[in-house]
Motif scaffolding. Structure first.
Motif, PDB file in Angstrom:
ATOM      1  N   LEU A  21     -14.964  26.861  26.326  1.00 44.15           N
ATOM      2  CA  LEU A  21     -13.905  27.028  27.328  1.00 44.15           C
ATOM      3  C   LEU A  21     -12.620  27.212  26.702  1.00 44.15           C
ATOM      4  O   LEU A  21     -11.886  28.066  27.315  1.00 44.15           O
ATOM      5  CB  LEU A  21     -14.077  25.694  28.099  1.00 44.15           C
ATOM      6  N   ARG A  22     -12.346  26.765  25.552  1.00 44.04           N
ATOM      7  CA  ARG A  22     -11.152  26.892  24.792  1.00 44.04           C
ATOM      8  C   ARG A  22     -10.657  28.432  24.508  1.00 44.04           C
ATOM      9  O   ARG A  22      -9.749  29.124  24.628  1.00 44.04           O
ATOM     10  CB  ARG A  22     -10.994  26.263  23.655  1.00 44.04           C
ATOM     11  N   VAL A  52     -20.068  19.311  30.107  1.00 40.36           N
ATOM     12  CA  VAL A  52     -19.087  20.171  30.749  1.00 40.36           C
ATOM     13  C   VAL A  52     -17.788  19.281  31.181  1.00 40.36           C
ATOM     14  O   VAL A  52     -16.667  19.862  30.790  1.00 40.36           O
ATOM     15  CB  VAL A  52     -19.528  20.860  31.858  1.00 40.36           C
ATOM     16  N   ARG A  53     -18.087  18.335  32.086  1.00 37.29           N
ATOM     17  CA  ARG A  53     -16.917  17.436  32.468  1.00 37.29           C
ATOM     18  C   ARG A  53     -16.253  16.825  30.819  1.00 37.29           C
ATOM     19  O   ARG A  53     -14.957  16.670  31.177  1.00 37.29           O
ATOM     20  CB  ARG A  53     -17.642  16.158  33.422  1.00 37.29           C
ATOM     21  N   LEU A  59      -9.916  19.034  27.187  1.00 33.05           N
ATOM     22  CA  LEU A  59      -9.018  19.980  27.198  1.00 33.05           C
ATOM     23  C   LEU A  59      -7.788  19.416  28.259  1.00 33.05           C
ATOM     24  O   LEU A  59      -6.503  19.869  27.746  1.00 33.05           O
ATOM     25  CB  LEU A  59      -9.620  21.212  27.848  1.00 33.05           C
ATOM     26  N   LYS A  60      -8.137  18.808  29.085  1.00 32.17           N
ATOM     27  CA  LYS A  60      -7.109  17.988  29.975  1.00 32.17           C
ATOM     28  C   LYS A  60      -6.279  17.015  28.869  1.00 32.17           C
ATOM     29  O   LYS A  60      -4.674  17.156  28.957  1.00 32.17           O
ATOM     30  CB  LYS A  60      -7.524  17.562  31.130  1.00 32.17           C
ATOM     31  N   SER A  61      -6.975  16.371  28.043  1.00 32.78           N
ATOM     32  CA  SER A  61      -6.001  15.266  27.300  1.00 32.78           C
ATOM     33  C   SER A  61      -5.247  16.041  26.200  1.00 32.78           C
ATOM     34  O   SER A  61      -4.369  15.495  25.665  1.00 32.78           O
ATOM     35  CB  SER A  61      -7.121  14.340  26.779  1.00 32.78           C
ATOM     36  N   GLU A  66      -4.974  20.723  33.488  1.00 28.82           N
ATOM     37  CA  GLU A  66      -4.615  19.760  34.541  1.00 28.82           C
ATOM     38  C   GLU A  66      -5.395  19.562  35.811  1.00 28.82           C
ATOM     39  O   GLU A  66      -6.053  20.626  36.207  1.00 28.82           O
ATOM     40  CB  GLU A  66      -3.086  19.884  34.997  1.00 28.82           C
ATOM     41  N   GLY A  67      -5.713  18.380  36.156  1.00 26.43           N
ATOM     42  CA  GLY A  67      -6.794  18.127  37.069  1.00 26.43           C
ATOM     43  C   GLY A  67      -6.228  18.428  38.552  1.00 26.43           C
ATOM     44  O   GLY A  67      -4.869  17.965  38.833  1.00 26.43           O
ATOM     45  N   THR A  68      -7.093  18.717  39.409  1.00 24.50           N
ATOM     46  CA  THR A  68      -6.608  18.755  40.975  1.00 24.50           C
ATOM     47  C   THR A  68      -8.037  18.138  41.606  1.00 24.50           C
ATOM     48  O   THR A  68      -9.062  18.092  41.017  1.00 24.50           O
ATOM     49  CB  THR A  68      -6.451  20.415  41.099  1.00 24.50           C
TER      50      THR A  68
END
Length: 229
Positions: A21-22, A52-53, A59-61, A66-68
């Protein structure tokens, strides 16, 4: 944080998903309007949702996503946050690039030249998405050559944080030309073997990149950005 591949440890499933993903983000394969949804990615990769989660949360941390309510998106930074990122990059990248001079052997130079030539061709044909991927390849070439791996990893993270801005700027032909000038200058500095010249060229390249990003933000938002110090 050193990647499992570079540390010699075999990566687990979460780490492999994270790295995939990165790399997609770095290569510009995730757009500003794209949403990364765990069950969609799990289905694509034929894996369970949990790794995956976990990869998305990492990646968010790290500040890349950012989460939606409907998945994750590329993080959107304020102008002040972008200014802070570039201030750190201007402090770190010239020194790190100069350190890489000691390891600038034939294979390293060939890798840089290959990415540079391909990026020039992509820019000439107006393929900004390919240009973006090749620019990432070029950047990875010198970062992989930095002997201080903690510094190299930190630089990669801060570069990744500006991804959404890069998506906007690299569509502009003038900006691509400016970036190519910086890439050529840095490659020529490595060819010379002069670490001080490499440091000088990278400093100029970072400041020029910051100016391009700010101009794009100003054009899109109508605001006046702070100047990178």
């Amino acid at each position: 944080m050193q990647s499992p591949a570079k540390s010699g440890k075999k990566p687990n499933l979460r780490e492999r998903v994270y790295q995939m993903l990165r790399e997609r983000i770095q290569m510009g394969l995730v757009g500003s309007s794209d949403r990364l949804v765990d069950h969609d990615i799990a289905r694509e990769l034929h894996v369970s949702r949990m790794p995956v989660r976990e990869a998305l949360m990492q990646l968010k941390s790290e500040g890349m996503l950012e989460g939606t309510a409907r998945g994750f998106i590329l993080r959107r930074h304020s102008l002040q946050q972008i200014n802070d990122i570039f201030e750190i990059r201007i402090l770190l990248e010239p020194h790190a690039a100069a350190l890489a001079t000691a390891n600038a052997g034939p294979a390293f130079l060939a890798r840089m030249k290959s990415a540079l030539d391909a990026a020039e061709e992509a820019s000439d044909r107006g393929d900004w998405e390919a240009f973006m991927r090749l620019n990432a390849d070029y950047r990875a070439a010198w970062i992989d050559n930095v002997p201080n791996r903690a510094m190299a990893d930190a630089i990669s993270r801060f570069i990744d944080h500006a991804q959404i801005v890069r998506l906007m700027t690299m569509q502009d032909e003038t900006v691509r030309g400016i970036i190519l000038d910086g890439m050529r200058g840095l490659y020529e500095a490595y060819l010379s073997g002069n670490a001080d010249l490499v440091r000088e060229r990278m400093t100029t390249h970072c400041r020029t990149a910051a100016a391009c990003y700010y101009q794009c933000y100003r054009r899109l938002s109508g605001g006046e950005p702070p100047l990178a110090r």
